[in-house]
Motif scaffolding. Structure first.
Motif, PDB file in Angstrom:
ATOM      1  N   ASP A  76      -9.352   3.757   1.278  1.00  0.00           N
ATOM      2  CA  ASP A  76      -9.681   4.770   0.262  1.00  0.00           C
ATOM      3  C   ASP A  76      -8.468   5.647  -0.025  1.00  0.00           C
ATOM      4  O   ASP A  76      -8.190   5.980  -1.175  1.00  0.00           O
ATOM      5  CB  ASP A  76     -10.851   5.647   0.735  1.00  0.00           C
ATOM      6  CG  ASP A  76     -12.170   4.884   0.752  1.00  0.00           C
ATOM      7  OD1 ASP A  76     -12.239   3.787   0.150  1.00  0.00           O
ATOM      8  OD2 ASP A  76     -13.117   5.386   1.400  1.00  0.00           O
ATOM      9  N   TYR A  77      -7.759   6.022   1.034  1.00  0.00           N
ATOM     10  CA  TYR A  77      -6.551   6.841   0.905  1.00  0.00           C
ATOM     11  C   TYR A  77      -5.509   6.110   0.050  1.00  0.00           C
ATOM     12  O   TYR A  77      -4.912   6.686  -0.853  1.00  0.00           O
ATOM     13  CB  TYR A  77      -6.020   7.142   2.306  1.00  0.00           C
ATOM     14  CG  TYR A  77      -4.733   7.908   2.361  1.00  0.00           C
ATOM     15  CD1 TYR A  77      -4.704   9.288   2.180  1.00  0.00           C
ATOM     16  CD2 TYR A  77      -3.525   7.262   2.630  1.00  0.00           C
ATOM     17  CE1 TYR A  77      -3.518  10.007   2.250  1.00  0.00           C
ATOM     18  CE2 TYR A  77      -2.337   7.971   2.700  1.00  0.00           C
ATOM     19  CZ  TYR A  77      -2.342   9.334   2.510  1.00  0.00           C
ATOM     20  OH  TYR A  77      -1.155  10.026   2.571  1.00  0.00           O
ATOM     21  N   VAL A 108     -12.076   3.298  10.243  1.00  0.00           N
ATOM     22  CA  VAL A 108     -10.636   3.596  10.180  1.00  0.00           C
ATOM     23  C   VAL A 108     -10.001   2.834   9.019  1.00  0.00           C
ATOM     24  O   VAL A 108      -9.250   3.395   8.212  1.00  0.00           O
ATOM     25  CB  VAL A 108      -9.939   3.230  11.511  1.00  0.00           C
ATOM     26  CG1 VAL A 108      -8.427   3.377  11.402  1.00  0.00           C
ATOM     27  CG2 VAL A 108     -10.478   4.075  12.659  1.00  0.00           C
ATOM     28  N   ILE A 109     -10.326   1.544   8.925  1.00  0.00           N
ATOM     29  CA  ILE A 109      -9.762   0.712   7.859  1.00  0.00           C
ATOM     30  C   ILE A 109     -10.245   1.186   6.489  1.00  0.00           C
ATOM     31  O   ILE A 109      -9.455   1.310   5.552  1.00  0.00           O
ATOM     32  CB  ILE A 109     -10.117  -0.771   8.094  1.00  0.00           C
ATOM     33  CG1 ILE A 109      -9.375  -1.277   9.336  1.00  0.00           C
ATOM     34  CG2 ILE A 109      -9.783  -1.618   6.867  1.00  0.00           C
ATOM     35  CD1 ILE A 109      -9.805  -2.647   9.820  1.00  0.00           C
ATOM     36  N   ASN A 110     -11.535   1.489   6.392  1.00  0.00           N
ATOM     37  CA  ASN A 110     -12.086   1.945   5.102  1.00  0.00           C
ATOM     38  C   ASN A 110     -11.483   3.276   4.670  1.00  0.00           C
ATOM     39  O   ASN A 110     -11.188   3.469   3.480  1.00  0.00           O
ATOM     40  CB  ASN A 110     -13.610   2.050   5.186  1.00  0.00           C
ATOM     41  CG  ASN A 110     -14.259   0.686   5.263  1.00  0.00           C
ATOM     42  OD1 ASN A 110     -13.696  -0.311   4.813  1.00  0.00           O
ATOM     43  ND2 ASN A 110     -15.436   0.629   5.855  1.00  0.00           N
ATOM     44  N   GLY A 139      -2.304   5.486  -4.036  1.00  0.00           N
ATOM     45  CA  GLY A 139      -1.500   4.334  -4.449  1.00  0.00           C
ATOM     46  C   GLY A 139      -0.117   4.376  -3.848  1.00  0.00           C
ATOM     47  O   GLY A 139       0.048   4.633  -2.658  1.00  0.00           O
ATOM     48  N   ILE A 140       0.834   4.179  -4.669  1.00  0.00           N
ATOM     49  CA  ILE A 140       2.223   4.091  -4.198  1.00  0.00           C
ATOM     50  C   ILE A 140       2.708   5.426  -3.631  1.00  0.00           C
ATOM     51  O   ILE A 140       3.588   5.462  -2.780  1.00  0.00           O
ATOM     52  CB  ILE A 140       3.135   3.601  -5.336  1.00  0.00           C
ATOM     53  CG1 ILE A 140       4.458   3.088  -4.762  1.00  0.00           C
ATOM     54  CG2 ILE A 140       3.340   4.673  -6.382  1.00  0.00           C
ATOM     55  CD1 ILE A 140       5.249   2.265  -5.731  1.00  0.00           C
ATOM     56  N   TYR A 141       2.105   6.536  -4.042  1.00  0.00           N
ATOM     57  CA  TYR A 141       2.534   7.847  -3.561  1.00  0.00           C
ATOM     58  C   TYR A 141       2.133   8.110  -2.109  1.00  0.00           C
ATOM     59  O   TYR A 141       2.633   9.016  -1.473  1.00  0.00           O
ATOM     60  CB  TYR A 141       1.979   8.951  -4.470  1.00  0.00           C
ATOM     61  CG  TYR A 141       2.471   8.828  -5.875  1.00  0.00           C
ATOM     62  CD1 TYR A 141       3.762   9.245  -6.207  1.00  0.00           C
ATOM     63  CD2 TYR A 141       1.686   8.246  -6.861  1.00  0.00           C
ATOM     64  CE1 TYR A 141       4.250   9.091  -7.497  1.00  0.00           C
ATOM     65  CE2 TYR A 141       2.164   8.101  -8.154  1.00  0.00           C
ATOM     66  CZ  TYR A 141       3.441   8.521  -8.468  1.00  0.00           C
ATOM     67  OH  TYR A 141       3.915   8.362  -9.729  1.00  0.00           O
ATOM     68  N   SER A 142       1.220   7.294  -1.576  1.00  0.00           N
ATOM     69  CA  SER A 142       0.748   7.490  -0.205  1.00  0.00           C
ATOM     70  C   SER A 142       1.828   7.199   0.831  1.00  0.00           C
ATOM     71  O   SER A 142       1.755   7.657   1.961  1.00  0.00           O
ATOM     72  CB  SER A 142      -0.462   6.619   0.082  1.00  0.00           C
ATOM     73  OG  SER A 142      -0.093   5.250   0.037  1.00  0.00           O
ATOM     74  N   LEU A 143       2.833   6.455   0.461  1.00  0.00           N
ATOM     75  CA  LEU A 143       3.849   6.052   1.424  1.00  0.00           C
ATOM     76  C   LEU A 143       5.144   6.844   1.298  1.00  0.00           C
ATOM     77  O   LEU A 143       6.132   6.526   1.910  1.00  0.00           O
ATOM     78  CB  LEU A 143       4.141   4.557   1.275  1.00  0.00           C
ATOM     79  CG  LEU A 143       2.912   3.669   1.490  1.00  0.00           C
ATOM     80  CD1 LEU A 143       3.245   2.230   1.223  1.00  0.00           C
ATOM     81  CD2 LEU A 143       2.372   3.831   2.896  1.00  0.00           C
ATOM     82  N   LEU A 144       5.127   7.877   0.476  1.00  0.00           N
ATOM     83  CA  LEU A 144       6.350   8.684   0.310  1.00  0.00           C
ATOM     84  C   LEU A 144       6.518   9.638   1.458  1.00  0.00           C
ATOM     85  O   LEU A 144       5.643  10.034   2.118  1.00  0.00           O
ATOM     86  CB  LEU A 144       6.316   9.448  -1.024  1.00  0.00           C
ATOM     87  CG  LEU A 144       6.352   8.577  -2.270  1.00  0.00           C
ATOM     88  CD1 LEU A 144       6.252   9.445  -3.501  1.00  0.00           C
ATOM     89  CD2 LEU A 144       7.594   7.713  -2.338  1.00  0.00           C
TER      90      LEU A 144
END
Ligand SMILES: [Zn+2]
Length: 130
Positions: free
Chosen positions: A119-120, A113-115, A125-130
């Motif tokens: 990787d995601y 799960v952590i890995n 990067g910063i776009y993953s949290l939009l």
């Protein structure tokens, strides 16, 4: 990290005794989240070592995400004192215990799960949290 995670998950499996039902685990996980929230907020309301000074986050459309990121605030002022830090860490440990316990019950490897999340995050990067 992956090995530490597997060792931890194995320890949780051996220690998992009272709350074997997934119903108990899921409700304990939720309860523990509230306990962690309470520990954080008690550092503000009872100890006073940190303050929360929240306001609306201002996002400028003419700036890049990276530029905006520099101006976003945590709304936390100060640092946890040793006693509050110890309590917050204790509650985080209990939260991870129930998360690992849920993983064990559903036959999910916490390291995977952590890995996967790592990787995601690396990919987007910063776009993953939009
Ligand atoms: Zn404190």
């Amino acid at each position: 990290m992956s090995n530490e995670c597997s060792i931890f998950q194995d320890c949780v499996s051996k220690a998992q005794f009272r709350n074997k039902s997934i119903l108990d685990i899921v409700t304990k996980l939720s309860e523990q989240t509230a306990m962690l929230d309470r520990a954080v907020f008690k550092s503000v309301t009872h100890c006073g070592c940190v303050k929360i000074n929240a306001e609306k986050q201002v996002i400028c459309n003419d700036k890049t995400i990276e530029e905006n990121k520099c101006f976003l605030k945590s709304h936390v002022e100060g640092n946890l004192c040793p006693k509050c830090k110890e309590k917050v860490e204790e509650e985080m440990g209990d939260l991870i215990f129930y998360l690992a316990s849920l993983c064990n019950t559903l036959d999910i490897n916490l390291s995977d799960v952590i890995n996967q999340k790592q990787d995601y995050l690396k990919t987007l990067g910063i776009y993953s949290l939009l």
